[in-house]
Design a protein around this motif. Structure first.
Motif, PDB file in Angstrom:
ATOM      1  N   PHE A 241       0.786  -0.915   0.181  1.00  7.31           N
ATOM      2  CA  PHE A 241      -0.189  -0.249   0.070  1.00  7.31           C
ATOM      3  C   PHE A 241       1.081   1.181  -0.142  1.00  7.31           C
ATOM      4  CE2 PHE A 241      -2.581   3.296   2.748  1.00  7.31           C
ATOM      5  CZ  PHE A 241      -3.999   2.900   1.003  1.00  7.31           C
ATOM      6  N   THR A 242       1.697   1.501   1.363  1.00  2.00           N
ATOM      7  CA  THR A 242       2.964   2.560   0.714  1.00  2.00           C
ATOM      8  C   THR A 242       3.840   2.671  -0.771  1.00  2.00           C
ATOM      9  OG1 THR A 242       4.290   3.820   2.179  1.00  2.00           O
ATOM     10  CG2 THR A 242       4.891   1.927   2.002  1.00  2.00           C
ATOM     11  N   LEU A 243       3.887   1.753  -1.089  1.00  2.00           N
ATOM     12  CA  LEU A 243       4.678   2.212  -2.386  1.00  2.00           C
ATOM     13  C   LEU A 243       3.610   1.789  -3.209  1.00  2.00           C
ATOM     14  CD1 LEU A 243       7.563  -0.725  -1.684  1.00  2.00           C
ATOM     15  CD2 LEU A 243       7.908   2.303  -0.858  1.00  2.00           C
ATOM     16  N   SER A 244       2.275   2.015  -3.403  1.00  2.00           N
ATOM     17  CA  SER A 244       1.959   1.979  -4.016  1.00  2.00           C
ATOM     18  C   SER A 244       1.823   1.308  -4.997  1.00  2.00           C
ATOM     19  CB  SER A 244       1.424   4.040  -4.611  1.00  2.00           C
ATOM     20  OG  SER A 244       1.671   5.121  -3.895  1.00  2.00           O
ATOM     21  N   LEU A 245       2.107  -0.126  -4.860  1.00  2.00           N
ATOM     22  CA  LEU A 245       2.196  -1.362  -5.885  1.00  2.00           C
ATOM     23  C   LEU A 245       1.107  -2.128  -6.199  1.00  2.00           C
ATOM     24  CD1 LEU A 245       5.284  -3.183  -3.793  1.00  2.00           C
ATOM     25  CD2 LEU A 245       5.197  -1.461  -6.354  1.00  2.00           C
ATOM     26  N   ALA A 246       1.116  -2.404  -7.460  1.00  3.76           N
ATOM     27  CA  ALA A 246      -0.447  -2.598  -7.834  1.00  3.76           C
ATOM     28  C   ALA A 246      -1.614  -2.824  -8.033  1.00  3.76           C
ATOM     29  CB  ALA A 246       0.360  -4.475  -7.118  1.00  3.76           C
ATOM     30  N   ILE A 272      13.405   4.500  -0.444  1.00  2.00           N
ATOM     31  CA  ILE A 272      13.842   4.752   0.828  1.00  2.00           C
ATOM     32  C   ILE A 272      13.284   6.424   0.995  1.00  2.00           C
ATOM     33  CG2 ILE A 272      16.496   6.151   1.563  1.00  2.00           C
ATOM     34  CD1 ILE A 272      17.598   4.809  -0.432  1.00  2.00           C
ATOM     35  N   VAL A 273      12.740   6.969   0.729  1.00  8.16           N
ATOM     36  CA  VAL A 273      12.199   7.942   0.564  1.00  8.16           C
ATOM     37  C   VAL A 273      10.918   8.019   1.775  1.00  8.16           C
ATOM     38  CG1 VAL A 273      11.181  10.426  -0.202  1.00  8.16           C
ATOM     39  CG2 VAL A 273      13.158   9.943  -1.177  1.00  8.16           C
ATOM     40  N   ASP A 274      10.448   6.865   1.033  1.00 13.34           N
ATOM     41  CA  ASP A 274       8.852   6.823   1.589  1.00 13.34           C
ATOM     42  C   ASP A 274       8.866   6.141   3.222  1.00 13.34           C
ATOM     43  OD1 ASP A 274       6.211   6.596   1.177  1.00 13.34           O
ATOM     44  OD2 ASP A 274       6.748   3.806   1.339  1.00 13.34           O
ATOM     45  N   THR A 275      10.011   5.611   3.147  1.00 12.60           N
ATOM     46  CA  THR A 275       9.942   4.520   4.572  1.00 12.60           C
ATOM     47  C   THR A 275      10.908   5.693   5.834  1.00 12.60           C
ATOM     48  OG1 THR A 275      11.256   2.361   3.382  1.00 12.60           O
ATOM     49  CG2 THR A 275      11.341   2.930   6.016  1.00 12.60           C
ATOM     50  N   VAL A 276      11.863   6.985   4.546  1.00 10.16           N
ATOM     51  CA  VAL A 276      11.966   7.869   6.389  1.00 10.16           C
ATOM     52  C   VAL A 276      10.916   8.491   6.101  1.00 10.16           C
ATOM     53  CG1 VAL A 276      14.086   9.487   5.735  1.00 10.16           C
ATOM     54  CG2 VAL A 276      14.680   7.490   4.735  1.00 10.16           C
ATOM     55  N   VAL A 277       9.953   8.587   5.260  1.00 10.41           N
ATOM     56  CA  VAL A 277       8.841   9.587   5.701  1.00 10.41           C
ATOM     57  C   VAL A 277       7.609   9.197   6.599  1.00 10.41           C
ATOM     58  CG1 VAL A 277       6.782  10.373   5.299  1.00 10.41           C
ATOM     59  CG2 VAL A 277       8.534  11.154   2.975  1.00 10.41           C
ATOM     60  N   ALA A 278       7.470   7.317   6.767  1.00  9.13           N
ATOM     61  CA  ALA A 278       6.927   7.368   7.620  1.00  9.13           C
ATOM     62  C   ALA A 278       7.938   6.848   8.787  1.00  9.13           C
ATOM     63  CB  ALA A 278       6.868   5.367   7.307  1.00  9.13           C
ATOM     64  N   LEU A 279       9.013   6.706   9.133  1.00  8.17           N
ATOM     65  CA  LEU A 279       9.259   6.895  10.774  1.00  8.17           C
ATOM     66  C   LEU A 279       9.437   8.181  10.053  1.00  8.17           C
ATOM     67  CD1 LEU A 279      13.188   4.294   9.579  1.00  8.17           C
ATOM     68  CD2 LEU A 279      10.390   3.962  11.265  1.00  8.17           C
ATOM     69  N   LEU A 280       9.820   9.486   9.938  1.00  8.84           N
ATOM     70  CA  LEU A 280       9.969  10.589  11.106  1.00  8.84           C
ATOM     71  C   LEU A 280       8.065  11.472  11.108  1.00  8.84           C
ATOM     72  CD1 LEU A 280      12.098  12.617   7.780  1.00  8.84           C
ATOM     73  CD2 LEU A 280      12.224  12.174  10.322  1.00  8.84           C
ATOM     74  N   ALA A 281       7.062   9.967  10.196  1.00 14.98           N
ATOM     75  CA  ALA A 281       5.717  10.100  10.485  1.00 14.98           C
ATOM     76  C   ALA A 281       5.770   9.994  12.138  1.00 14.98           C
ATOM     77  CB  ALA A 281       4.816   9.814   9.892  1.00 14.98           C
ATOM     78  N   GLY A 282       6.222   8.857  12.360  1.00 22.59           N
ATOM     79  CA  GLY A 282       6.599   8.073  13.682  1.00 22.59           C
ATOM     80  C   GLY A 282       6.804   8.933  14.476  1.00 22.59           C
ATOM     81  N   LEU A 283       8.277   9.824  14.169  1.00 21.78           N
ATOM     82  CA  LEU A 283       8.518  10.602  15.197  1.00 21.78           C
ATOM     83  C   LEU A 283       8.040  11.862  15.558  1.00 21.78           C
ATOM     84  CD1 LEU A 283      12.563  10.012  14.134  1.00 21.78           C
ATOM     85  CD2 LEU A 283      11.377   8.557  16.079  1.00 21.78           C
ATOM     86  N   ALA A 284       7.293  11.979  14.069  1.00 14.02           N
ATOM     87  CA  ALA A 284       6.439  13.520  14.938  1.00 14.02           C
ATOM     88  C   ALA A 284       5.360  13.561  15.281  1.00 14.02           C
ATOM     89  CB  ALA A 284       6.410  13.902  13.717  1.00 14.02           C
ATOM     90  N   ILE A 285       4.721  12.214  15.607  1.00 12.74           N
ATOM     91  CA  ILE A 285       3.459  11.738  16.215  1.00 12.74           C
ATOM     92  C   ILE A 285       4.015  11.359  17.518  1.00 12.74           C
ATOM     93  CG2 ILE A 285       0.944  10.415  15.649  1.00 12.74           C
ATOM     94  CD1 ILE A 285       1.559  10.551  13.054  1.00 12.74           C
ATOM     95  N   PHE A 286       4.014   9.898  17.529  1.00 12.62           N
ATOM     96  CA  PHE A 286       4.860   9.279  18.531  1.00 12.62           C
ATOM     97  C   PHE A 286       4.930  10.402  20.122  1.00 12.62           C
ATOM     98  CE2 PHE A 286       3.761   5.617  15.907  1.00 12.62           C
ATOM     99  CZ  PHE A 286       2.825   4.992  16.621  1.00 12.62           C
ATOM    100  N   PRO A 287       5.747  10.863  19.362  1.00 10.44           N
ATOM    101  CA  PRO A 287       6.332  11.339  20.951  1.00 10.44           C
ATOM    102  C   PRO A 287       5.418  12.946  21.878  1.00 10.44           C
ATOM    103  CG  PRO A 287       8.288  12.542  19.847  1.00 10.44           C
ATOM    104  CD  PRO A 287       6.824  11.464  18.709  1.00 10.44           C
ATOM    105  N   LEU A 288       4.711  13.184  20.918  1.00 14.02           N
ATOM    106  CA  LEU A 288       2.661  13.856  21.245  1.00 14.02           C
ATOM    107  C   LEU A 288       2.065  13.707  21.898  1.00 14.02           C
ATOM    108  CD1 LEU A 288       2.725  16.285  17.853  1.00 14.02           C
ATOM    109  CD2 LEU A 288       4.828  16.334  19.670  1.00 14.02           C
ATOM    110  N   VAL A 289       1.989  11.963  21.738  1.00 12.74           N
ATOM    111  CA  VAL A 289       1.297  10.798  22.294  1.00 12.74           C
ATOM    112  C   VAL A 289       2.105  10.539  23.656  1.00 12.74           C
ATOM    113  CG1 VAL A 289       0.211   8.748  22.213  1.00 12.74           C
ATOM    114  CG2 VAL A 289       0.995   9.977  20.129  1.00 12.74           C
ATOM    115  N   PHE A 290       3.195  10.325  23.883  1.00 11.82           N
ATOM    116  CA  PHE A 290       3.714   9.899  25.114  1.00 11.82           C
ATOM    117  C   PHE A 290       4.266  11.274  25.796  1.00 11.82           C
ATOM    118  CE2 PHE A 290       5.509   6.287  22.374  1.00 11.82           C
ATOM    119  CZ  PHE A 290       5.532   5.138  23.501  1.00 11.82           C
ATOM    120  N   SER A 291       4.119  12.346  24.909  1.00 11.88           N
ATOM    121  CA  SER A 291       4.122  13.138  26.583  1.00 11.88           C
ATOM    122  C   SER A 291       2.612  13.327  27.468  1.00 11.88           C
ATOM    123  CB  SER A 291       4.732  14.389  25.110  1.00 11.88           C
ATOM    124  OG  SER A 291       5.723  14.451  25.154  1.00 11.88           O
TER     125      SER A 291
END
Ligand code: PFF
Length: 466
Positions: A241-246, A272-291
């Motif tokens: 899904f994330t690589l828009s395949l098939a 690579i860009v897609d994966t980095v963005v997914a991880l960065l999105a996690g790093l943008a979202i989870f800190p706010l959730v945990f904080s």
């Protein structure tokens, strides 16, 4: 099938066929397709649900061993065929001396793209609504109850959901109907840099919050006890899904790729860009959730219910909340246009190049199915089409389409694409289509396409059935 012209699948492009203006334009467009709600909405919440690090690791393996090779195959097939996915597969099957039934692979991709867009645009509509909510300060100081009501009220009102869904589709159609250069390329060149900028601002903000450390350890410390078979299937489905395949998107975008650019290098960059963005999105979202001591496993409501609560309690919450939902909206738009494109390209071929009409017909067809998806949050909430099967118990039309596409159609389509590139095409044809010399890189890629990717997809499938 309407065979208007019979272009050979040579790589020079068909008459009058527009091509991306540069390699960067293609990379931006393809990453625009790949980076979407899947990265910012879905990846964080499934990671939260399936326990964090171990799930992330399996997902990364799926991207590397299955996603990247299949992405290479799909873009390569699109560039060889230079037509819409259905016509591309028909043309290539003829040239490669294979069964004409291979056109069904192109058809299934286009169908998957169409089905996905029909529910994707409903969530795209939520993003639009939430830009408004954030800008107008609705989260400020609100408690969990108020935030829950804001979300619940939106879902409960058919007219509201339909309105946002319609507006989102209108934006998508307006971009796609202008064509490759003045529609899609222009929009993408503007939106993608903005998306990267907003993401970096959000990560920077998240880094300044107390929950940042907890978030990194949640994302990167694997706990394998939480890894279930379902988690593995979800990771695989999400890699597709994330690589828009098939889903026709990458094949359609590949059909506009000039011959001189490397498919392999480009595909690796996109992944690579897609994966980095997914991880960065996690790093943008989870800190706010945990904080804010909120629930990481909040499911699909994570960014629409949990995050607004965090924004409501933080300094500069209105500003960062607005930026975050603008980011989400941009990501959704650049993906949605790639889902509409295959059907538009196909209709355009059938209608002697009337793009506006093609975009309207395809867009209205998606919009119509989208209505059913929007209503499955309220009026049709009790309709569970395959509810008599245990696997689909309690699934609404929306849930069902999400499940059927991500977990069945995309992996199946990807498997067949690997089989086509690895088995149906000769080694020579594959090397020529990828402009690769026979050697280590080519042999490894062909081996992975023939054995590794298809077998891994099959194993996950069979495991699920058992
Ligand atoms: N890759 C997009 C995302 O992660 O949100 C979703 C997607 C786009 C799926 C285009 C399929 C597609 F054809």
């Amino acid at each position: 099938m309407n065979e208007i012209s019979q272009p050979t699948a040579q790589q020079g492009g068909r008459h009058g066929n527009p091509l991306w203006s540069s390699r960067l334009a293609f990379i931006l467009a393809a990453t625009g397709s790949a980076v979407g709600l899947g990265n910012i909405w879905k990846f964080p919440y499934i990671t939260g649900e399936y326990g964090g690090g171990a799930f992330v690791l399996v997902y990364l393996l799926c991207i590397a061993l299955i996603g990247v090779p299949i992405l290479i195959a799909e873009v390569m097939l699109g560039r060889r065929g230079r037509r819409s996915p259905l016509h591309t597969m028909a043309t290539l099957a003829r040239e490669d001396g294979c069964s004409a039934h291979w056109l069904l692979l192109g058809g299934m991709g286009m169908l998957a793209g169409w089905l996905i867009l029909s529910f994707y645009s409903v969530i795209g509509g939520w993003s639009l609504a939430y830009v408004g909510n954030a800008v107008s300060g609705q989260f400020a100081g609100a408690d969990a109850n108020q935030i829950g009501t804001l979300f619940g009220d939106m879902l409960a009102r058919p007219a509201t959901l339909l309105g946002w869904h319609s507006l989102f589709m209108l934006v998508v159609i307006a971009i796609v109907c202008r064509g490759l250069k003045s529609g899609m390329e222009k929009a993408i060149n503007l939106l993608m840099p903005l998306l990267f900028l907003l993401l970096l601002v959000m990560v920077g903000y998240a880094m300044s919050t107390p929950g940042f450390e907890q978030a990194t350890s949640f994302l990167f410390n694997p706990d394998f006890s939480k890894l279930t078979t379902e988690a593995v299937l979800t990771a695989l489905g999400h890699a597709f899904f994330t690589l828009s395949l098939a889903s026709g998107a990458m094949m359609a975008y590949g059909s506009f790729l000039p011959k001189e650019y490397s498919v392999t290098g480009t595909a690796v960059t996109i992944a690579i860009v897609d994966t980095v963005v997914a991880l960065l999105a996690g790093l943008a979202i989870f800190p706010l959730v945990f904080s804010n001591g909120l629930e990481v496993a909040a499911g699909p409501g994570l960014i629409f219910q949990t995050l607004p609560l965090a924004f409501g309690q933080m300094p500069f919450g209105i500003l960062f909340g607005s930026l975050f939902f603008a980011l989400l909206l941009i990501a959704a738009i650049t993906s949605a246009i790639s889902m509409l494109e295959p059907a538009v390209e196909w209709l355009e071929e059938r209608q002697q190049g009337n793009r506006l009409r093609a975009a309207l017909i395809a867009g209205i067809a998606v919009w119509t199915l989208g209505i059913v998806n929007a209503l499955s949050f309220n009026l049709l909430g009790d309709v569970h089409p395959l509810g008599f099967l245990t696997a689909f118990e309690g699934k609404t039309i929306f849930d069902l389409l999400d499940y059927l596409t991500a977990n069945i159609m995309l992996p199946l389509g990807g498997l067949l694409m690997a089989v086509y590139a690895g088995w149906a095409m000769s080694a020579q044809a594959l090397a020529q289509a990828l402009s690769l010399q026979p050697g280590m890189l080519f042999n490894t890629l062909r081996f992975v396409l023939r054995f590794i990717s298809p077998v891994l997809v099959l194993v996950v499938f069979i495991n699920q059935l058992v």
